[in-house]
Design an enzyme around this catalytic site. Structure first.
Site, PDB file in Angstrom:
ATOM      1  N   HIS A  41       0.862  -1.185   0.000  1.00  0.00           N
ATOM      2  CA  HIS A  41       0.000   0.000   0.000  1.00  0.00           C
ATOM      3  C   HIS A  41       0.902   1.240   0.000  1.00  0.00           C
ATOM      4  O   HIS A  41       1.666   1.475   0.932  1.00  0.00           O
ATOM      5  CB  HIS A  41      -0.902  -0.028   1.238  1.00  0.00           C
ATOM      6  CG  HIS A  41      -1.905   1.071   1.263  1.00  0.00           C
ATOM      7  ND1 HIS A  41      -3.076   1.025   0.544  1.00  0.00           N
ATOM      8  CD2 HIS A  41      -1.915   2.259   1.919  1.00  0.00           C
ATOM      9  CE1 HIS A  41      -3.760   2.128   0.759  1.00  0.00           C
ATOM     10  NE2 HIS A  41      -3.089   2.904   1.581  1.00  0.00           N
ATOM     11  N   ASP A  43       1.096   5.173  -0.098  1.00  0.00           N
ATOM     12  CA  ASP A  43       0.331   6.391   0.176  1.00  0.00           C
ATOM     13  C   ASP A  43       0.983   7.620  -0.436  1.00  0.00           C
ATOM     14  O   ASP A  43       2.118   7.961  -0.102  1.00  0.00           O
ATOM     15  CB  ASP A  43       0.214   6.610   1.692  1.00  0.00           C
ATOM     16  CG  ASP A  43      -0.821   5.707   2.322  1.00  0.00           C
ATOM     17  OD1 ASP A  43      -1.972   5.713   1.858  1.00  0.00           O
ATOM     18  OD2 ASP A  43      -0.468   4.981   3.277  1.00  0.00           O
ATOM     19  N   HIS A  74      -2.421   4.728  -3.362  1.00  0.00           N
ATOM     20  CA  HIS A  74      -3.555   5.425  -2.737  1.00  0.00           C
ATOM     21  C   HIS A  74      -3.282   6.918  -2.855  1.00  0.00           C
ATOM     22  O   HIS A  74      -2.461   7.467  -2.122  1.00  0.00           O
ATOM     23  CB  HIS A  74      -3.664   4.974  -1.265  1.00  0.00           C
ATOM     24  CG  HIS A  74      -4.755   5.648  -0.508  1.00  0.00           C
ATOM     25  ND1 HIS A  74      -4.906   5.515   0.860  1.00  0.00           N
ATOM     26  CD2 HIS A  74      -5.781   6.439  -0.907  1.00  0.00           C
ATOM     27  CE1 HIS A  74      -5.959   6.204   1.260  1.00  0.00           C
ATOM     28  NE2 HIS A  74      -6.496   6.788   0.202  1.00  0.00           N
ATOM     29  N   PHE A 151      -2.117  10.777   7.945  1.00  0.00           N
ATOM     30  CA  PHE A 151      -1.050  10.308   8.831  1.00  0.00           C
ATOM     31  C   PHE A 151      -1.251   8.861   9.228  1.00  0.00           C
ATOM     32  O   PHE A 151      -2.390   8.381   9.290  1.00  0.00           O
ATOM     33  CB  PHE A 151      -1.006  11.170  10.104  1.00  0.00           C
ATOM     34  CG  PHE A 151      -0.762  12.616   9.814  1.00  0.00           C
ATOM     35  CD1 PHE A 151       0.534  13.082   9.598  1.00  0.00           C
ATOM     36  CD2 PHE A 151      -1.827  13.504   9.712  1.00  0.00           C
ATOM     37  CE1 PHE A 151       0.755  14.417   9.297  1.00  0.00           C
ATOM     38  CE2 PHE A 151      -1.606  14.844   9.404  1.00  0.00           C
ATOM     39  CZ  PHE A 151      -0.313  15.304   9.197  1.00  0.00           C
ATOM     40  N   GLY A 153      -0.591   5.886  12.246  1.00  0.00           N
ATOM     41  CA  GLY A 153      -0.565   5.856  13.706  1.00  0.00           C
ATOM     42  C   GLY A 153      -1.734   6.512  14.406  1.00  0.00           C
ATOM     43  O   GLY A 153      -1.659   6.803  15.601  1.00  0.00           O
ATOM     44  N   ASP A 178      -8.337   0.742   5.824  1.00  0.00           N
ATOM     45  CA  ASP A 178      -7.081   1.483   5.889  1.00  0.00           C
ATOM     46  C   ASP A 178      -7.133   2.486   7.042  1.00  0.00           C
ATOM     47  O   ASP A 178      -7.896   3.446   6.988  1.00  0.00           O
ATOM     48  CB  ASP A 178      -6.910   2.205   4.534  1.00  0.00           C
ATOM     49  CG  ASP A 178      -5.596   2.950   4.418  1.00  0.00           C
ATOM     50  OD1 ASP A 178      -4.715   2.749   5.270  1.00  0.00           O
ATOM     51  OD2 ASP A 178      -5.464   3.734   3.453  1.00  0.00           O
ATOM     52  N   GLY A 179      -6.318   2.232   8.053  1.00  0.00           N
ATOM     53  CA  GLY A 179      -6.194   3.178   9.166  1.00  0.00           C
ATOM     54  C   GLY A 179      -6.483   2.518  10.503  1.00  0.00           C
ATOM     55  O   GLY A 179      -7.590   2.036  10.732  1.00  0.00           O
ATOM     56  N   GLY A 180      -5.468   2.458  11.339  1.00  0.00           N
ATOM     57  CA  GLY A 180      -5.653   1.887  12.677  1.00  0.00           C
ATOM     58  C   GLY A 180      -5.937   0.395  12.670  1.00  0.00           C
ATOM     59  O   GLY A 180      -6.514  -0.130  13.620  1.00  0.00           O
TER      60      GLY A 180
END
Ligand code: DX5
Ligand code: ZN
Length: 228
Positions: A41, A43, A74, A151, A153, A178-180
């Protein structure tokens, strides 16, 4: 056949290189690959759509040459259209755009597909899945963002499991989250219907092979429990 077309009902893991050491990108990808990662992935951020700035087509091209894994871009950028040709040239296998800033989404998705790449759309936490209703025939995958873009994290937003469920009712397209995403949150998203697990900080906070494997296995256990 494209990566997303082939995913089917399998749960797959994709390291987000945003959390990797950029000085050793290819090696960082190999470490996650040793833990079962099947997709990278990538970014891309422009300091306009999001307040962060990352890497572009030149780095994508170098990484494509250095890894055997397919690379998924992405694009968290305003005006993604002008970047598409360079990412195609770089050799990525798929490109995902943000419908919130893509003015002519139908045209953009078809421009991506016309090159032979798979096309995706990524939804911000506050963007309803219904925005994609008329774009579904032109999409190969949907990314449900479970943090605000910009971001790594950040804290997982739990309501996004309901969004995955809603999307699942609308379409059979593969859903990427996507994310956390961690070994704790991956099962919630898989139970809701997600199959492609993007994880950045969860993978690179420790040994990437071990951590990637934990996320994938947690997701696969959730899928097995669901279907027996
Ligand atoms: C955020 C990016 C994500 C990010 C995820 O804008 O789209 O791919 O790297 O990072 P973690 O897994 O750390 O939340
Ligand atoms: Zn991302």
């Amino acid at each position: 056949m494209g990566f997303f077309e082939k995913v089917g009902d399998r749960v797959v893991g994709a390291p987000s290189i945003l959390a990797a050491d950029f000085a050793y990108l290819a090696e960082e990808v190999r470490r996650a690959q040793n833990g079962g990662a099947e997709l990278v992935h990538f970014d891309v951020m422009d300091n306009h759509y999001v307040p962060n700035l990352t890497v572009g087509p030149a780095v994508a091209a170098a990484l494509v040459r250095a890894t055997s894994l397919p690379v998924d871009a992405h694009l968290q950028v305003e005006r993604p259209d002008s970047l598409i040709p360079a990412f195609v040239e770089a050799g990525v296998v798929s490109i995902c755009v943000q419908p919130e800033v893509t003015i002519h989404l139908h045209r953009t998705l078809n421009a991506i597909r016309a090159t032979g790449l798979e096309a995706g759309a990524a939804l911000n936490p506050s963007t309803p899945p219904e925005i994609l209703e008329w774009a579904l025939p032109h999409l190969d995958y949907v990314n449900v963002m479970s943090v605000n873009p910009g971001f790594g994290g950040q804290e997982f937003i739990p309501e996004m499991a309901d969004k995955v469920r809603r999307l699942r009712e609308m379409t059979d397209l593969p859903i990427q989250v996507d994310g956390g995403i961690t070994e704790r949150t991956a099962p919630l998203m898989v139970e809701a219907g997600a199959r492609v697990l993007v994880a950045g900080s969860a993978v690179y906070r420790g040994d990437p092979a071990t951590e990637m494997r934990k996320v994938i296995e947690a997701g696969r256990r959730a899928a097995e429990q669901q279907y027996g």
